[in-house]
Design an enzyme around this catalytic site. Structure first.
Site, mmCIF file in Angstrom:
data_model
loop_
_atom_site.group_PDB
_atom_site.id
_atom_site.type_symbol
_atom_site.label_atom_id
_atom_site.label_comp_id
_atom_site.label_asym_id
_atom_site.label_seq_id
_atom_site.Cartn_x
_atom_site.Cartn_y
_atom_site.Cartn_z
ATOM 1 N N ARG A 108 64.881 25.452 64.382
ATOM 2 C CA ARG A 108 65.314 26.618 63.556
ATOM 3 C C ARG A 108 66.793 26.604 63.228
ATOM 4 N NH1 ARG A 108 61.757 29.404 67.154
ATOM 5 N NH2 ARG A 108 59.716 29.526 66.172
ATOM 6 N N LYS B 252 73.093 24.730 49.595
ATOM 7 C CA LYS B 252 71.740 24.511 49.074
ATOM 8 C C LYS B 252 71.243 23.195 49.639
ATOM 9 C CE LYS B 252 71.372 26.976 44.731
ATOM 10 N NZ LYS B 252 71.211 26.847 43.265
ATOM 11 N N GLU C 271 79.053 17.259 36.507
ATOM 12 C CA GLU C 271 79.150 18.539 37.238
ATOM 13 C C GLU C 271 80.583 19.078 37.187
ATOM 14 O OE1 GLU C 271 76.449 20.048 38.142
ATOM 15 O OE2 GLU C 271 75.023 18.727 39.165
ATOM 16 N N LYS D 188 83.525 26.264 42.790
ATOM 17 C CA LYS D 188 82.241 26.376 43.494
ATOM 18 C C LYS D 188 82.352 27.349 44.661
ATOM 19 C CE LYS D 188 78.036 24.727 44.889
ATOM 20 N NZ LYS D 188 77.027 23.704 44.818
ATOM 21 N N GLU E 56 72.152 33.289 45.393
ATOM 22 C CA GLU E 56 71.773 33.240 43.976
ATOM 23 C C GLU E 56 70.976 34.440 43.498
ATOM 24 O OE1 GLU E 56 71.173 29.234 42.469
ATOM 25 O OE2 GLU E 56 69.641 30.017 41.125
ATOM 26 N N ARG F 40 75.582 32.921 40.986
ATOM 27 C CA ARG F 40 75.432 31.520 41.392
ATOM 28 C C ARG F 40 74.533 30.745 40.436
ATOM 29 N NH1 ARG F 40 74.949 28.706 47.357
ATOM 30 N NH2 ARG F 40 74.768 26.602 46.513
ATOM 31 N N ASN G 151 73.854 26.480 37.398
ATOM 32 C CA ASN G 151 72.676 25.761 36.924
ATOM 33 C C ASN G 151 72.701 25.503 35.423
ATOM 34 O OD1 ASN G 151 69.654 25.240 37.999
ATOM 35 N ND2 ASN G 151 70.989 26.104 39.569
ATOM 36 N N HIS H 299 70.703 22.691 33.871
ATOM 37 C CA HIS H 299 69.848 22.118 34.908
ATOM 38 C C HIS H 299 68.359 22.316 34.632
ATOM 39 C CE1 HIS H 299 73.597 21.547 36.992
ATOM 40 N NE2 HIS H 299 73.030 21.148 38.106
ATOM 41 N N HIS I 274 66.504 19.134 35.003
ATOM 42 C CA HIS I 274 65.465 18.887 36.015
ATOM 43 C C HIS I 274 64.168 18.437 35.344
ATOM 44 C CE1 HIS I 274 67.521 21.610 39.281
ATOM 45 N NE2 HIS I 274 68.095 20.435 39.149
ATOM 46 N N HIS J 39 70.980 12.335 38.412
ATOM 47 C CA HIS J 39 71.029 13.801 38.278
ATOM 48 C C HIS J 39 72.112 14.228 37.282
ATOM 49 C CE1 HIS J 39 70.811 18.016 39.355
ATOM 50 N NE2 HIS J 39 72.113 18.005 39.636
HETATM 51 P P1 NAD Z 1 72.932 9.934 45.396
HETATM 52 O O1 NAD Z 1 73.020 10.662 46.656
HETATM 53 O O2 NAD Z 1 71.651 9.271 45.047
HETATM 54 O O3 NAD Z 1 74.107 8.864 45.355
HETATM 55 C C1 NAD Z 1 74.242 8.045 44.238
HETATM 56 C C2 NAD Z 1 74.250 6.548 44.599
HETATM 57 O O4 NAD Z 1 75.534 6.200 45.089
HETATM 58 C C3 NAD Z 1 73.269 6.159 45.668
HETATM 59 O O5 NAD Z 1 72.753 4.892 45.381
HETATM 60 C C4 NAD Z 1 74.143 6.098 46.918
HETATM 61 O O6 NAD Z 1 73.614 5.278 47.923
HETATM 62 C C5 NAD Z 1 75.408 5.527 46.341
HETATM 63 N N1 NAD Z 1 76.633 5.840 47.067
HETATM 64 C C6 NAD Z 1 76.945 7.000 47.693
HETATM 65 N N2 NAD Z 1 78.222 6.951 48.090
HETATM 66 C C7 NAD Z 1 78.717 5.743 47.729
HETATM 67 C C8 NAD Z 1 79.981 5.142 47.851
HETATM 68 N N3 NAD Z 1 81.030 5.780 48.376
HETATM 69 N N4 NAD Z 1 80.134 3.886 47.389
HETATM 70 C C9 NAD Z 1 79.090 3.241 46.806
HETATM 71 N N5 NAD Z 1 77.883 3.768 46.627
HETATM 72 C C10 NAD Z 1 77.703 5.024 47.091
HETATM 73 O O7 NAD Z 1 73.277 10.891 44.152
HETATM 74 P P2 NAD Z 1 74.363 12.018 43.924
HETATM 75 O O8 NAD Z 1 74.690 11.952 42.499
HETATM 76 O O9 NAD Z 1 75.430 11.963 44.919
HETATM 77 O O10 NAD Z 1 73.537 13.349 44.211
HETATM 78 C C11 NAD Z 1 72.441 13.732 43.421
HETATM 79 C C12 NAD Z 1 71.570 14.670 44.204
HETATM 80 O O11 NAD Z 1 72.305 15.835 44.547
HETATM 81 C C13 NAD Z 1 70.352 15.131 43.446
HETATM 82 O O12 NAD Z 1 69.235 15.073 44.284
HETATM 83 C C14 NAD Z 1 70.669 16.576 43.122
HETATM 84 O O13 NAD Z 1 69.522 17.363 43.006
HETATM 85 C C15 NAD Z 1 71.505 16.982 44.288
HETATM 86 N N6 NAD Z 1 72.391 18.105 44.037
HETATM 87 C C16 NAD Z 1 72.414 19.089 44.948
HETATM 88 C C17 NAD Z 1 73.272 20.156 44.781
HETATM 89 C C18 NAD Z 1 73.344 21.214 45.831
HETATM 90 O O14 NAD Z 1 73.988 22.238 45.601
HETATM 91 N N7 NAD Z 1 72.755 21.016 46.973
HETATM 92 C C19 NAD Z 1 74.113 20.215 43.667
HETATM 93 C C20 NAD Z 1 74.076 19.176 42.750
HETATM 94 C C21 NAD Z 1 73.213 18.114 42.946
HETATM 95 N N1 GLY Z 2 74.410 23.169 42.265
HETATM 96 C C1 GLY Z 2 73.964 24.507 42.136
HETATM 97 C C2 GLY Z 2 74.327 25.410 43.257
HETATM 98 O O1 GLY Z 2 74.884 24.997 44.247
HETATM 99 O O2 GLY Z 2 74.054 26.559 43.182
#
Ligand code: NAD
Ligand code: GLY
Length: 360
Positions: A118, A140, A182, A224, A234, A238, A242, A245, A249, A262
């Site tokens: 939990r 998130k 972003e 942010k 949200e 918040r 999006n 998005h 998505h 993404h």
């Molecule tokens: P990712 O985590 O897939 O990373 C992108 C690529 O870069 C991967 O192949 C990874 O292994 C590689 N990588 C990471 N760090 C590296 C480094 N320093 N050097 C070389 N390679 C490296 O993608 P992302 O763009 O970081 O994240 C996308 C994800 O984040 C999506 O799933 C999206 O939905 C999510 N997201 C979440 C939020 C949130 O608020 N939680 C907000 C925006 C996006």
């Molecule tokens: N990336 C959207 C949020 O954090 O709300």
């Protein structure tokens, strides 16, 4: 070192931003008081950056889970792999989980931390630009479902975010550009001065000039953190994060997870949102052209996949967390620098955007 704060009462936490933070053993030790530490990373990031983190925590019981790399692994199955590792090693409730990687690892790791017994302590060490400017901040967490992106998850705040800008040197150009999508978002939804700065400084940012990167990351995290502090779960504001998005998505799910990054899908989706905002009379042609030009200059795609039909877009957009009573709700732009709260739009202008924007 820049230190920002996400202000959430007794769950407030710092965001550290600097070059070389992974070498700062004191910082890591200070934020991980527990004896048991599970580091979650992936097959790309671990060979590059796991060792300094393990070394900094050498006096603790450190275990690792190295997941396969890719959005297609942002699943309940990967979360289960983390639970297996935590249970096999008898990790208790005061353990800490560190997510070392991009947004995919941060989202899965945070969700596992939220669920295990939990909730155990969680630390974000984001290693992509996208994760440093967006996903590591705000709590998130979650995974994808075959029928919809990020549809399973929890709000769960980290204890701190450690953003070492030095690790961005190994990120490839495509991934770096995806992060810029972003960054541009913050300018569009609430920070016109930052949008203007991006128009004037994009070359420096793309060249990974240290000062430009530090400024862009800091300005993004400030935006942010303010939005999250005002509306953590949200209920309104918040949702503006999006922008683009809902279209994005749909593109990610429709094309198959991992096909579009993404940030790429968000770039296209934001251009579609700008086009729709113009049809509703809020933006003019010149605003839309400026927005599309900035994404294009950042090396991002700006038109939707031609094989994703309007009908399919609408089906996919119907699975979105902002929707209420089955109605699609979108974040649109009133002007550059000001977003709407979620709005239901008439079918006609939405279909016009889907039929006409970026279609051959
Ligand atoms: P990712 O985590 O897939 O990373 C992108 C690529 O870069 C991967 O192949 C990874 O292994 C590689 N990588 C990471 N760090 C590296 C480094 N320093 N050097 C070389 N390679 C490296 O993608 P992302 O763009 O970081 O994240 C996308 C994800 O984040 C999506 O799933 C999206 O939905 C999510 N997201 C979440 C939020 C949130 O608020 N939680 C907000 C925006 C996006
Ligand atoms: N990336 C959207 C949020 O954090 O709300």
């Amino acid at each position: 070192m820049k230190i920002l704060h996400v202000d959430l009462g007794d769950r407030s936490y710092p965001i550290y931003i600097d070059h070389g933070l992974l070498q700062n053993e004191d910082l890591l030790q200070r934020h991980i008081p527990s004896g048991q530490v599970m580091i979650v990373s992936n097959t790309t990031v671990a060979p590059l950056y796991l060792q300094p983190v393990v070394d900094a925590l050498e006096e603790k019981q450190v275990a690792t889970v190295i997941l396969p790399d890719g959005e297609q692994y942002k699943t309940l199955e990967s979360t289960s792999t983390i639970f297996d590792a935590l249970l096999e090693r008898r990790f208790s409730r005061n353990a800490t989980l560190i997510a070392l990687g991009g947004g995919v690892i941060g989202d899965i790791g945070g969700f596992a931390a939220a669920c295990y017994q939990r909730g155990i302590a969680f630390v974000q060490i984001p290693t992509t630009l996208l994760a440093q400017v967006d996903s590591s901040v705000g709590g998130k967490t979650g995974v994808n479902h075959a029928l919809g992106k990020n549809m399973i998850g929890a709000f769960y705040q980290p204890r701190c975010v450690i953003a070492d800008t030095g690790v961005l040197e190994t990120l490839d150009d495509r991934q770096f550009s995806a992060g810029i999508a972003e960054v541009i978002k913050y300018g569009l939804i609430r920070d016109k001065a930052f949008f203007l700065w991006l128009e004037n400084n994009l070359e420096a940012l793309l060249a990974r000039d240290k000062e430009a990167m530090a400024y862009a990351i800091e300005r993004s995290c400030i935006n942010k953190a303010e939005v999250v502090a005002a509306d953590e779960q949200e209920s309104g504001l918040r949702a503006t994060l999006n922008l683009g998005h809902t279209f994005g998505h749909a593109i990610e799910t429709g094309a198959g997870y991992g096909c579009y990054l993404h940030g790429e899908a968000v770039a296209i989706g934001t251009c579609q949102a700008a086009d729709l905002s113009r049809r509703l009379g809020w933006l003019d042609d010149a605003d839309v052209a400026r927005i599309v030009a900035l994404f294009r200059k950042a090396g991002l795609p700006v038109t939707p996949p031609q094989d994703l039909s309007t009908q399919r877009f609408l089906e996919l957009m119907a699975v979105d967390k902002k929707n209420i009573d089955g109605k699609i709700r979108l974040i649109l732009l009133e002007s550059i620098g000001s977003a709407t709260l979620p709005v239901s739009v008439e079918k006609q202008p939405l279909e016009e955007t889907l039929n006409q924007y970026g279609r051959n």
